[in-house]
Design an enzyme around this catalytic site. Structure first.
Site, PDB file in Angstrom:
ATOM      1  N   ASP A 101      30.029  29.200  48.219  1.00  0.00           N
ATOM      2  CA  ASP A 101      30.761  30.271  47.542  1.00  0.00           C
ATOM      3  C   ASP A 101      32.084  29.774  46.975  1.00  0.00           C
ATOM      4  OD1 ASP A 101      30.988  32.827  46.521  1.00  0.00           O
ATOM      5  OD2 ASP A 101      31.957  33.641  48.303  1.00  0.00           O
TER       6      ASP A 101
ATOM      7  N   HIS B 181      31.225  33.983  43.862  1.00  0.00           N
ATOM      8  CA  HIS B 181      30.759  35.348  43.561  1.00  0.00           C
ATOM      9  C   HIS B 181      31.740  36.112  42.679  1.00  0.00           C
ATOM     10  CE1 HIS B 181      33.247  36.527  47.161  1.00  0.00           C
ATOM     11  NE2 HIS B 181      33.456  37.597  46.420  1.00  0.00           N
TER      12      HIS B 181
ATOM     13  N   SER C 225      39.038  38.342  47.320  1.00  0.00           N
ATOM     14  CA  SER C 225      38.131  37.201  47.267  1.00  0.00           C
ATOM     15  C   SER C 225      38.645  36.127  46.319  1.00  0.00           C
ATOM     16  CB  SER C 225      36.742  37.642  46.817  1.00  0.00           C
ATOM     17  OG  SER C 225      36.125  38.436  47.790  1.00  0.00           O
TER      18      SER C 225
END
Length: 404
Positions: free
Chosen positions: A169, A139, A246
């Site tokens: 992911d 993402h 992230s």
């Protein structure tokens, strides 16, 4: 069937399984200095505060967290990604009435000349190969073919996204550089709740931020974390993970990477989640090799049995079968023309074993199928009408149509 769909849709499985910076000002209050009488002055001067003495090699007071960060920090990168968002207006906006507001009546291309918008985002990643191979979250780089990679020393490179996998992911990026610092890979399978956990990344645009906590829990399902479309059992940690973290590494006390920081729940306070490094490596290897990751697919919907589920099924005429067991993994639907359908699976089957592993939950079934090989025979033991049946199924690659 309504009960199963509503109650357990967050984890119905087809064996497939997906910030801004705030600035804070300060207020200063001007006050006149207080006059101190001579009698109030301490007879002995108080020495100025200073850092504690350090040994000549400056390592005496370094704790294990600082040591771990010194090892890994140079291999943690900032990733700036951007993608074009089309600003093309729908056909009905090309009516002459709308052209009065958006363009000239004599210029038929006025509406199409509006520049595209650019969406930008910042995340983290880490270097796993000295030749410029990086891992991050899918993402973080979604929709971007090229990204800007900045190292801790300030050097910046243009990176090419070689592959992304929405199911886990995980994404991989390559930069044109050599002799780069790399991380040491650890082991997430032997973690114990309560162990130290260290996160490094670029939260809220603040580069190379270090936070520390513990491993709070292991094996959190995708539905528990709030991302039911993923095929991951997450590591839970209370080390602060914020937007921008992230894709960065989660470390153990030895400075080894045990996971990729990936998710925070909007309703959580002090909880973050990471993808185990074994899952990340398995997917990354496929992405580097062929630009995509294949996920084994059986084609069944399953649910964990309970007394409540049993009662609901047996009292309904919608399912076409009755069950006597109170626990286990129940197959509630078989997808037509799927590998499971071709292998003889039937609604009402209770899965007992996948390969050589006994299974008690649908999550355990999913894990065993995930590590199987597409096209290779997988033995699955099921209980059907009180009798044990051994089925042989060859998982196929997950069909994208099932997820669209």
């Amino acid at each position: 069937m309504k009960f199963i769909i509503n109650k357990l849709s967050a984890y119905i499985s087809i064996l497939a399984l997906g910030g801004g910076i705030g600035f804070f000002g300060s207020r200063y209050i001007n006050q006149q200095p207080k006059v101190i009488k001579q009698s109030q002055v301490y007879p002995t001067a108080i020495p100025a505060l200073s850092n504690p003495p350090r040994s000549q090699n400056n390592n005496e007071n370094i704790n294990f967290i600082a040591t771990a960060v010194q090892k890994v920090g140079p291999a943690v990168v900032r990733i700036d990604a951007s993608r074009q968002l089309s600003s093309t207006l729908p056909d009905n906006f090309k009516h002459p009435l709308f052209k009065r507001f958006f363009g000239s009546d004599n210029d038929n291309n006025a509406l199409e000349s509006v520049p595209d918008k650019v969406e930008r985002g910042t995340g983290s990643g880490f270097i796993i190969g000295s030749d410029g191979r990086l891992i991050t979250n899918a993402h973080v780089v979604a929709g971007a073919e090229k990204v800007q990679i900045t190292l801790k020393d300030g050097k910046s490179y243009e990176g090419k996204v070689l592959g992304t996998d929405s199911f886990t992911d995980v994404a991989v990026v390559k930069i044109d550089a050599n002799d780069l610092p790399t991380v040491n890979i650890g082991n997430a399978e032997n973690l114990t709740p309560g162990e130290w956990a260290i996160a490094i990344g670029n939260p809220l645009g603040l580069d190379n931020t270090v936070t520390v906590g513990i491993i709070s829990a292991l094996g959190r399902s995708s539905s528990q974390v709030g991302v039911p479309d993923k095929r991951v059992r997450f590591i839970q940690t209370d080390a602060a993970i914020n937007p921008g973290n992230s894709g960065g590494p989660l470390l153990n006390s030895e400075g080894e990477v045990i996971g990729i920081n990936t998710a925070i729940r909007a309703d959580a306070q002090g909880l973050g989640f990471a993808i185990p490094i074994e899952t990340a490596q398995r997917i990354a290897n496929q992405l580097f090799a062929k630009g995509q990751a294949d996920h084994p697919y059986l084609g069944i919907h399953m649910v964990n049995l309970s007394q409540e589920t049993k009662a609901e099924i047996n009292s309904s005429e919608d399912y076409g079968f009755k069950i006597a067991e109170n626990d286990g993994v129940l197959v509630v639907r078989v997808i037509p023309r799927s590998p499971a359908a071709r292998s003889g699976f039937k609604p009402g089957d209770i899965i007992l074993k996948v390969g050589d592993s006994l299974v008690k939950t649908s999550l355990q079934v999913q894990e065993q199928v995930d590590v199987s090989e597409i096209g290779s025979e997988l033995r699955i033991e099921v209980l059907r009408n009180g009798k044990v049946n051994n089925l042989k199924v060859k998982p196929s690659a997950f069909p994208k149509a099932e997820f669209e």
